[in-house]
Design a protein around this motif. Sequence first.
Motif, PDB file in Angstrom:
ATOM      1  N   MET A   1       0.730  -1.246   0.113  1.00  0.00           N
ATOM      2  CA  MET A   1       0.188   0.029   0.153  1.00  0.00           C
ATOM      3  C   MET A   1       0.728   0.718   0.164  1.00  0.00           C
ATOM      4  N   LEU A   2       0.234   2.149  -0.287  1.00  0.00           N
ATOM      5  CA  LEU A   2       0.702   3.504  -0.684  1.00  0.00           C
ATOM      6  C   LEU A   2      -0.117   4.442   1.249  1.00  0.00           C
ATOM      7  N   THR A   3       0.785   5.046   0.953  1.00  0.00           N
ATOM      8  CA  THR A   3       0.297   5.843   2.822  1.00  0.00           C
ATOM      9  C   THR A   3       0.753   6.915   3.181  1.00  0.00           C
ATOM     10  N   THR A   4       0.842   7.852   4.022  1.00  0.00           N
ATOM     11  CA  THR A   4       1.543   8.753   4.369  1.00  0.00           C
ATOM     12  C   THR A   4       1.568   9.312   5.543  1.00  0.00           C
TER      13      THR A   4
ATOM     14  N   ALA B   1      -5.695   5.919  -9.362  1.00  0.00           N
ATOM     15  CA  ALA B   1      -4.669   4.730  -9.694  1.00  0.00           C
ATOM     16  C   ALA B   1      -5.356   3.591 -10.074  1.00  0.00           C
ATOM     17  N   ASP B   2      -4.661   2.502 -10.471  1.00  0.00           N
ATOM     18  CA  ASP B   2      -4.753   0.887 -11.047  1.00  0.00           C
ATOM     19  C   ASP B   2      -5.784   0.706 -10.172  1.00  0.00           C
ATOM     20  N   ARG B   3      -6.506  -0.018 -10.710  1.00  0.00           N
ATOM     21  CA  ARG B   3      -7.953  -0.554  -9.673  1.00  0.00           C
ATOM     22  C   ARG B   3      -7.754  -1.969  -8.666  1.00  0.00           C
ATOM     23  N   GLU B   4      -6.440  -2.356  -9.407  1.00  0.00           N
ATOM     24  CA  GLU B   4      -6.248  -3.886  -9.156  1.00  0.00           C
ATOM     25  C   GLU B   4      -5.648  -3.714  -8.035  1.00  0.00           C
ATOM     26  N   HIS B   5      -4.724  -3.312  -7.920  1.00  0.00           N
ATOM     27  CA  HIS B   5      -3.330  -2.963  -7.051  1.00  0.00           C
ATOM     28  C   HIS B   5      -4.336  -2.411  -6.027  1.00  0.00           C
ATOM     29  N   TYR B   6      -4.658  -1.149  -6.003  1.00  0.00           N
ATOM     30  CA  TYR B   6      -5.293   0.503  -5.397  1.00  0.00           C
ATOM     31  C   TYR B   6      -6.446   0.018  -5.782  1.00  0.00           C
ATOM     32  N   PRO B   7      -7.654  -1.237  -5.140  1.00  0.00           N
ATOM     33  CA  PRO B   7      -8.985  -0.575  -5.405  1.00  0.00           C
ATOM     34  C   PRO B   7      -9.781   0.292  -3.958  1.00  0.00           C
ATOM     35  N   VAL B   8      -8.670   0.117  -2.635  1.00  0.00           N
ATOM     36  CA  VAL B   8      -9.240   1.877  -1.710  1.00  0.00           C
ATOM     37  C   VAL B   8      -8.386   3.008  -2.213  1.00  0.00           C
ATOM     38  N   LEU B   9      -8.998   3.838  -1.755  1.00  0.00           N
ATOM     39  CA  LEU B   9      -7.868   4.890  -1.894  1.00  0.00           C
ATOM     40  C   LEU B   9      -8.662   5.769  -0.747  1.00  0.00           C
TER      41      LEU B   9
ATOM     42  N   ALA C   1      -3.531   4.059  -0.251  1.00  0.00           N
ATOM     43  CA  ALA C   1      -3.833   3.276  -1.953  1.00  0.00           C
ATOM     44  C   ALA C   1      -3.252   2.416  -1.834  1.00  0.00           C
ATOM     45  N   GLY C   2      -4.451   1.016  -1.341  1.00  0.00           N
ATOM     46  CA  GLY C   2      -4.154  -0.320  -1.014  1.00  0.00           C
ATOM     47  C   GLY C   2      -5.225  -0.991  -1.768  1.00  0.00           C
ATOM     48  N   ASP C   3      -4.613  -2.177  -0.906  1.00  0.00           N
ATOM     49  CA  ASP C   3      -5.773  -3.028  -1.602  1.00  0.00           C
ATOM     50  C   ASP C   3      -6.120  -3.612  -0.432  1.00  0.00           C
ATOM     51  N   LEU C   4      -6.727  -3.222   0.446  1.00  0.00           N
ATOM     52  CA  LEU C   4      -7.508  -3.700   1.889  1.00  0.00           C
ATOM     53  C   LEU C   4      -8.599  -3.334   2.330  1.00  0.00           C
ATOM     54  N   ARG C   5      -9.413  -4.744   3.547  1.00  0.00           N
ATOM     55  CA  ARG C   5     -10.139  -5.107   3.712  1.00  0.00           C
ATOM     56  C   ARG C   5     -10.747  -4.428   4.832  1.00  0.00           C
TER      57      ARG C   5
ATOM     58  N   VAL D   1      -7.943  -3.111   6.535  1.00  0.00           N
ATOM     59  CA  VAL D   1      -6.651  -3.821   7.465  1.00  0.00           C
ATOM     60  C   VAL D   1      -6.159  -4.480   5.872  1.00  0.00           C
ATOM     61  N   GLU D   2      -5.158  -4.658   6.624  1.00  0.00           N
ATOM     62  CA  GLU D   2      -4.786  -6.152   5.342  1.00  0.00           C
ATOM     63  C   GLU D   2      -5.247  -6.959   5.086  1.00  0.00           C
ATOM     64  N   ALA D   3      -5.194  -8.319   3.699  1.00  0.00           N
ATOM     65  CA  ALA D   3      -6.238  -9.394   3.540  1.00  0.00           C
ATOM     66  C   ALA D   3      -5.489 -10.042   5.010  1.00  0.00           C
ATOM     67  N   GLY D   4      -6.587 -10.799   6.109  1.00  0.00           N
ATOM     68  CA  GLY D   4      -6.503 -11.746   6.858  1.00  0.00           C
ATOM     69  C   GLY D   4      -5.781 -11.496   8.506  1.00  0.00           C
ATOM     70  N   ASP D   5      -6.293  -9.351   8.441  1.00  0.00           N
ATOM     71  CA  ASP D   5      -5.910  -9.010   9.398  1.00  0.00           C
ATOM     72  C   ASP D   5      -7.299  -8.869  10.080  1.00  0.00           C
ATOM     73  N   GLU D   6      -8.433  -9.017   9.293  1.00  0.00           N
ATOM     74  CA  GLU D   6      -9.608  -9.070   9.742  1.00  0.00           C
ATOM     75  C   GLU D   6     -10.068  -9.619  10.770  1.00  0.00           C
TER      76      GLU D   6
END
Length: 875
Positions: free
Chosen positions: A121-124, A153-161, A199-203, A223-228
């Motif tokens: 993910m990209l973060t600030t 952004a690219d939707r596949e890599h960064y579905p959450v903005l 921006a990232g693929d987050l759950r 959160v990242e997948a698996g951390d839910e």
Amino acid sequence: MVTTPSPQPSVRLEDYRPFPFKIPNTELNVVIQQHDVLVTADLHLEPVLQSSEPLLLQGVDLELISVSLDGHALPADAYSVGVDTLRIHVTPNQPFTVTTVCKLDPAANGSLEGLYVSGGMLTTQCEAEGFRRITFHPDRPDVLSCFRVRIEADREHYPVLLSNGNAIDAGPIPQAPGRHAVVWEDPFPKPSYLFALVAGDLREIRDHFTTSSGRRVTLRLHVEAGDEPYTAHAMESLKRSMAWDEQVYGLEYDLDEFNTVAVRHFNMGAMENKSLNIFNSKLVLADAETATDGELERIESVVAHEYFHNWSGNRITCRDWFQLSLKEGLTVFRDQCFTADLHSAALKRIEDAAMLRNTQFREDAGPTAHPVKPDAYQAIDNFYTTTIYEKGAELIRMLRTLLGNERFMRGMRLYFQRHDGEAATTEDFVEAIVEGATEDGTPLNFQPEKFKRWYLQAGTPHVSVDRRWDATSGRLTLTFRQSTAPTPGQPDKFPVVIPVLWAILNPDGRAGDERLLVLDQDQQTVVLEGLASTPHPPALSLFRQFSAPVTWTADQDDDDLFALFAGDSDAFARWDAGQQIWKRLLLARASGGDDSHLERRMLDALSQLLSPSGEKDPAVLATLLAFPGRAELEALQNEADPPALFQAACDLRATLGSQLAEALQRRLASSAESLHAAWPAGQGDRQLTALIWSWLSASGEEGVRDAALAAVSGPSMTLARAALRALQPIDCAQRLQALQVFHDRWQDRPVIFDTWFALEASTPRPDALARVEALLQHPRFDPMAPNSVRAVLGGLVANPSVFHALDGSGYRFMAHQIIAVDGRNPITASRLAKVFSRWHTYGQERKAAVQHALAVLAAADLSTNTREVVTLMQA
Ligand code: B3K
Ligand code: ZN
């Protein structure tokens, strides 16, 4: 690409000038591409004066593509680009728009400031001065602006903005297949340090909270997948915080959504960006199996802290970074009260006092001592300290003690009304509190000007209390004197306003009326007449509730201390009496002797406390039995000797374990039933079990060592860690097995596995330094994650005989590691460098060894952050 900022001149409070422009609106267009990020910024500016001032913007590690003014590209001679600046020489004397386009390389940004990569993910992180790594901007907290942010952004890599405020538009980009964009608008003007973007693929975990006025707020945790499965505690903590701020302060949340993101690579605990809090994943992901009771409470309080910033920090922000404690001290004070209200106020106060004494007092007594309101700095990141945070909170607590809660809260209400939407100062705060408190015409019992010295004066004041007792007339004369030792750059100190809450113990062992002395002179005397004429003077219960962040001495003999320890009604003062006894015992052992008379008396007192008619509350008992922190003990030695103190603690635990074995086993058995109650229930029993395990394991109890080992595979992280702590100092078979079990169980969960790194690095063993080196090469060690770096290097520091080895090998090793970390992450490195700050209190050999390590550091090509710390320590 890591650039080393060139040495900077100090920034000084006295040089503060308002920014000559307002920026009512800021528009960002952030285009995330495969290898870089393009940021277009439209700054809508308005001159404050009609004088065509030059416009100076800050920018770090940015590739400037273009700059234009009101839509026209600027000719090359109309602006200049400095090392970290962009200067537009002449500006219109009416509103105008500056547009810059910059290219960023977040993947190369190891500083974890500005825009960077964590996992996929990209973060600030923009506080304090990270926004200038995203675009050219004044990047100062007194410039408030309404932000509108488009992220593409690219939707596949960064579905959450995500960004701040409300999402007002979202969708695919027809002309760019596979890409999408979201537009965020934040209606509240904010300083750039509160900007955030993720921006990232987050759950997503979603919940909601309805405010007291009926606004339904959507709460989203990403959160990242698996951390839910590990998010429920943080979400519940958030809802509790929102409710508490309404009930206690009448402060409601002000937007329709509140987002929180968990990030693995993060320099500190969390960040209060407006409506988009970003957290170190360690402070979000937790349940009873994966986190200890202490960690659950800490997560609850950090979630609250960041949420509370929405008012104390975001709605009212800081005029400049010298005012940092305005938001941090106040927000720590608020989160402390929150925890006190939800759990045990008495134990929370003790925890906070112990923490202050072991961290802030140490800072205040060393080369990096600074006032709560510093007057100069080189790198502001070095000032996110326990002085700004925890001592800052103590100043606010003293105001409450002086004014009483009701009047204090009137002051708080006035502060929040008067300065809403502003960038304020600590003077504004004190004035609002005093004005609000005295609205009803009641006079003050202290002088605000003298109180404000607390903000300006570094160092921990010391109070000495002289007790005169006239047994025949029953007259007690107490003389209180205050003094503060010189600190770097501040040789002369003035008296401050110290609220002293105190009482005497009556002959029946119970505390009499609690009194408040406002000590604001060098010396003040108090006389009590007509007391019962006992031969021994009444014992003094001093600084009840830890009423001021000071140290004190009073001529309290053993009888006084044991009387207070047995029966003082104030939890802090009772605990503190015990701490004084522990200190005497540990210092005696560390200096080669032991105080067998005092030890015997303590054993008797402990037998009584542990007995069925003794202390009932297991949490209180565990707190009374806990040894003082190492920093406090070191401060009491003529020559600080950390390995000797470590050994003394091990030996004393072994003695206590064998002398009190029966009573300890009995308490262990009675705690067993509640051990698996869900937090917060059962935590006192777990705490007491942990303490008893450590004493009995030290004394050689094989059965207890085995029980501890079994807990490492059990359902409670609190007990697993208690077991590891108990076994760690002992070279025994169970220690080896326990570490292995923990390793095997958690190696795929980085957040938890950091604990294994810390444990391994801090385990005393002959080859410990080589072990630390091996850990830094471990395939699961992530050098870009500050949590991992701190686990291993902090673990080394917590291993006194290795870090403080007389041959200097520990110090030398650390110096080289700090240099390596500094090359990528100056904020983490400069914090680590503070491990050397106590060198002047060590014996000759260690002094020389630290000086050598500091010289190694000083000779390296350091960041401004680390250079500032090293220079102070060498001074
Ligand atoms: N305000 C942030 C800390 C930012 C640190 C910048 N180096 C977290 C907090 O105190 O809530
Ligand atoms: Zn804060």
